[in-house]
Design a protein around this motif. Structure first.
Motif, short mmCIF file in Angstrom:
data_model
loop_
_atom_site.label_atom_id
_atom_site.label_comp_id
_atom_site.label_asym_id
_atom_site.label_seq_id
_atom_site.Cartn_x
_atom_site.Cartn_y
_atom_site.Cartn_z
N UNK A 1 0.82 -1.22 0.00
CA UNK A 1 0.00 0.00 0.00
C UNK A 1 0.85 1.27 0.00
N UNK A 2 2.16 1.16 0.24
CA UNK A 2 3.06 2.31 0.25
C UNK A 2 3.85 2.44 -1.05
N UNK A 3 3.62 1.54 -2.01
CA UNK A 3 4.40 1.50 -3.25
C UNK A 3 3.54 1.92 -4.42
N UNK A 4 4.13 2.73 -5.30
CA UNK A 4 3.47 3.14 -6.54
C UNK A 4 3.16 1.90 -7.38
N UNK A 5 2.34 2.04 -8.39
CA UNK A 5 1.95 0.92 -9.25
C UNK A 5 3.09 0.57 -10.21
N UNK A 6 4.06 -0.17 -9.71
CA UNK A 6 5.19 -0.61 -10.50
C UNK A 6 5.24 -2.13 -10.47
N UNK A 7 5.96 -2.70 -11.44
CA UNK A 7 6.19 -4.15 -11.46
C UNK A 7 7.57 -4.42 -10.89
N UNK B 1 10.87 4.41 -0.93
CA UNK B 1 11.35 5.79 -0.95
C UNK B 1 11.43 6.34 -2.38
N UNK B 2 11.79 5.50 -3.35
CA UNK B 2 11.90 5.95 -4.74
C UNK B 2 10.56 6.02 -5.45
N UNK B 3 9.64 5.12 -5.10
CA UNK B 3 8.34 5.03 -5.77
C UNK B 3 7.22 5.01 -4.73
N UNK B 4 7.02 6.13 -4.03
CA UNK B 4 5.96 6.15 -3.01
C UNK B 4 4.58 6.21 -3.67
N UNK B 5 3.62 5.64 -2.98
CA UNK B 5 2.24 5.68 -3.46
C UNK B 5 1.71 7.10 -3.29
N UNK B 6 1.22 7.69 -4.35
CA UNK B 6 0.79 9.08 -4.32
C UNK B 6 -0.64 9.27 -3.85
N UNK B 7 -1.39 8.19 -3.73
CA UNK B 7 -2.80 8.35 -3.33
C UNK B 7 -2.98 8.26 -1.83
#
Length: 121
Positions: free
Chosen positions: A81-87, A115-121
């Motif tokens: 839930x803390x990570x952006x939508x990445x694979x 830290x590099x790809x935080x979830x923005x929502x």
């Protein structure tokens, strides 16, 4: 945060060889540790997804391969839930023994991903 946010179901896994190939061919980031390497690729889903490429060549015993998979899936489940939508694709670089605990390394990798790809929502 609902209970559903911490589930680890089929849509949160990379399943098709084409999905793995896409991440391996065009990673946006590679995160190294002593025993592991995490490839980060652009995701086209609305949720982060993880794939595990843990080969028999690197880890001979199924017990060790399964242990790495269990640890990685659990860490991903708790942090998704803390990570952006990445694979994400995790591979093991070299052998390690049962004496070595790999979970701090995997935790460190996920901290970098968060830290590099935080979830923005």
């Amino acid at each position: 945060m609902t209970c559903l946010a911490f589930c680890f179901d089929r849509n949160k896994r990379l399943l098709k060889p084409a999905d793995f190939k896409k991440v391996f061919d065009a990673p946006i980031k590679k995160i190294h540790s002593e025993h592991c390497l995490m490839f980060v690729g652009r995701g086209n889903e609305n949720t982060p997804r993880i794939g595990l490429a843990i080969t028999k060549k690197k880890l001979k015993h199924a017990v060790m391969r399964n242990q790495v998979k269990r640890i990685t899936k659990e860490i991903f489940r708790l942090n998704q839930h803390e990570i952006e939508c990445v694979d994400l694709v995790l591979i093991v670089k070299k052998n390690y023994t049962k004496d070595h605990d790999i979970s701090p390394e995997i935790n460190r990798i996920f901290e970098i991903v968060k830290s590099k790809y935080p979830n923005k929502s």
